[in-house]
Design an enzyme around this catalytic site. Structure first.
Site, PDB file in Angstrom:
ATOM      1  N   MET A 132      -4.589  -9.092  -6.458  1.00 24.97           N
ATOM      2  CA  MET A 132      -4.967 -10.486  -6.391  1.00 24.97           C
ATOM      3  C   MET A 132      -4.008 -11.323  -7.209  1.00 24.97           C
ATOM      4  O   MET A 132      -3.128 -10.806  -7.878  1.00 24.97           O
ATOM      5  CB  MET A 132      -6.401 -10.647  -6.886  1.00 24.97           C
ATOM      6  CG  MET A 132      -7.349  -9.854  -6.022  1.00 24.97           C
ATOM      7  SD  MET A 132      -9.040 -10.040  -6.476  1.00 24.97           S
ATOM      8  CE  MET A 132      -9.745  -8.904  -5.306  1.00 24.97           C
ATOM      9  N   ILE A 185     -10.430  -5.910 -10.886  1.00 22.45           N
ATOM     10  CA  ILE A 185     -11.479  -6.922 -10.737  1.00 22.45           C
ATOM     11  C   ILE A 185     -10.761  -8.263 -10.582  1.00 22.45           C
ATOM     12  O   ILE A 185      -9.824  -8.571 -11.319  1.00 22.45           O
ATOM     13  CB  ILE A 185     -12.441  -6.937 -11.950  1.00 22.45           C
ATOM     14  CG1 ILE A 185     -13.519  -8.021 -11.773  1.00 22.45           C
ATOM     15  CG2 ILE A 185     -11.705  -7.118 -13.259  1.00 22.45           C
ATOM     16  CD1 ILE A 185     -14.584  -7.997 -12.867  1.00 22.45           C
ATOM     17  N   SER A 186     -11.161  -9.035  -9.604  1.00 19.75           N
ATOM     18  CA  SER A 186     -10.481 -10.295  -9.300  1.00 19.75           C
ATOM     19  C   SER A 186     -10.587 -11.277 -10.457  1.00 19.75           C
ATOM     20  O   SER A 186     -11.590 -11.328 -11.167  1.00 19.75           O
ATOM     21  CB  SER A 186     -11.090 -10.936  -8.053  1.00 19.75           C
ATOM     22  OG  SER A 186     -11.008 -10.078  -6.950  1.00 19.75           O
ATOM     23  N   LYS A 187      -9.557 -12.099 -10.605  1.00 18.47           N
ATOM     24  CA  LYS A 187      -9.611 -13.144 -11.619  1.00 18.47           C
ATOM     25  C   LYS A 187     -10.672 -14.169 -11.215  1.00 18.47           C
ATOM     26  O   LYS A 187     -10.890 -14.415 -10.021  1.00 18.47           O
ATOM     27  CB  LYS A 187      -8.236 -13.787 -11.795  1.00 18.47           C
ATOM     28  CG  LYS A 187      -7.652 -14.368 -10.555  1.00 18.47           C
ATOM     29  CD  LYS A 187      -6.149 -14.633 -10.682  1.00 18.47           C
ATOM     30  CE  LYS A 187      -5.818 -15.643 -11.746  1.00 18.47           C
ATOM     31  NZ  LYS A 187      -4.380 -15.990 -11.753  1.00 18.47           N
TER      32      LYS A 187
END
EC number: 2.1.1.77
Length: 283
Positions: free
Chosen positions: A1, A121-123
């Protein structure tokens, strides 16, 4: 991401009318063929000190305070996010409980973090952006049945549970599926179902879905996802853009007449979409 970048002008909201849409009408001619995509990790794990994966149970670290989440939300709002439903949902999910304890101090920064097995884990800004786009679907902001491709550690699924009446989240890596189940167990969200399986095929037994959101990108949107999208539904996913030579956020709407219309948005950086399942667990 998308990786951490220097401050820039607000990105929210970005209405479809403000973009130059690439409109395509899909014809069901069989399963979309995905070609290999070079790995695009959100952030090299080598840049971050981390320890063996374990839940971040942080008694005494102060991260249970609502103040940390409130400051994260204020940063998102200052950056231009205007969907208060998304912001409220994110404010109620303790992100630090979904990352390794060694990284918990960074949980409320706008950065992606490794969760093991080559995944991240996405920002927070990416989560807010994608969920905001999802809620702008032709059928209206109220989400009924949602499919998430790529459960990861379970954070986005937890946020989705506060926006949709039913959430189905599928993960191809057994170790992450198990970790998400453990992370989400204390929240006891009855409308959430976690599935261990190949997300490339979607989840036919509970289709069609009002919304589909993916946390990995390939060279094409899988035909199964398009087939499982309900009328007036919306799909939000990263996809490789050959002209730009990078990944972009793609929005696909199923219109009332059943046709599919696609719009391309900003550049993003996601891990590659892969097929099959893996029950490998490190010793």
């Amino acid at each position: 991401m998308s990786e951490s970048q220097p401050p820039r002008r607000g990105r929210f909201p970005l209405p479809l009318s403000a973009t130059t849409p690439v409109v395509r009408r899909f014809v069901s001619t069989g399963q979309a063929v995905l070609q290999p995509v070079p790995p695009r990790p959100q952030r090299p794990a080598s840049e971050i000190t981390r320890e063996t994966a374990r839940p971040a149970i942080l008694a005494g670290h102060g991260l249970d305070s609502d103040g940390f989440r409130a400051r994260m939300i204020e940063r998102l709002r200052a950056d231009g996010c205007r969907d208060e439903h998304v912001l409220r949902a994110m404010s109620r999910v303790p992100r630090h409980l979904f990352v390794d304890s060694a990284l918990a101090a960074q949980a409320y920064e706008d950065t992606s973090l490794p969760i093991g097995h080559g995944q991240t884990i996405s920002k927070p800004s990416v989560v807010a952006r994608m969920l905001g786009l999802l809620r702008q679907r032709p059928g209206g902001a109220q989400l009924g049945r949602v499919l998430e491709i790529g459960t990861g550690c379970g954070y986005q699924a937890a946020v989705l549970c506060r926006l949709a009446s039913q959430v189905y989240s599928i993960e191809r890596l057994k170790a992450l599926h198990d970790r998400a189940r453990e992370n989400l167990a204390p929240m006891r969200r009855d409308q959430l179902r976690l599935i261990y399986g190949d997300g490339l095929h979607g989840h036919g037994p509970n289709a069609p879905f009002d919304a589909i959101i993916a946390a990995a990108g390939g060279h094409a949107i899988p035909q199964a996802w398009l087939d499982q999208l309900a009328v007036c539904g919306r799909l939000v996913a990263p996809m490789h853009d050959a002209q730009r030579g990078t990944q972009v956020l793609v929005v696909v709407d199923r219109m009332p007449d059943g046709s599919l219309v696609q719009h391309r948005h900003e550049t993003v950086r996601f891990v590659p979409l892969e097929s099959g399942t893996s029950d490998y667990k490190p010793a």
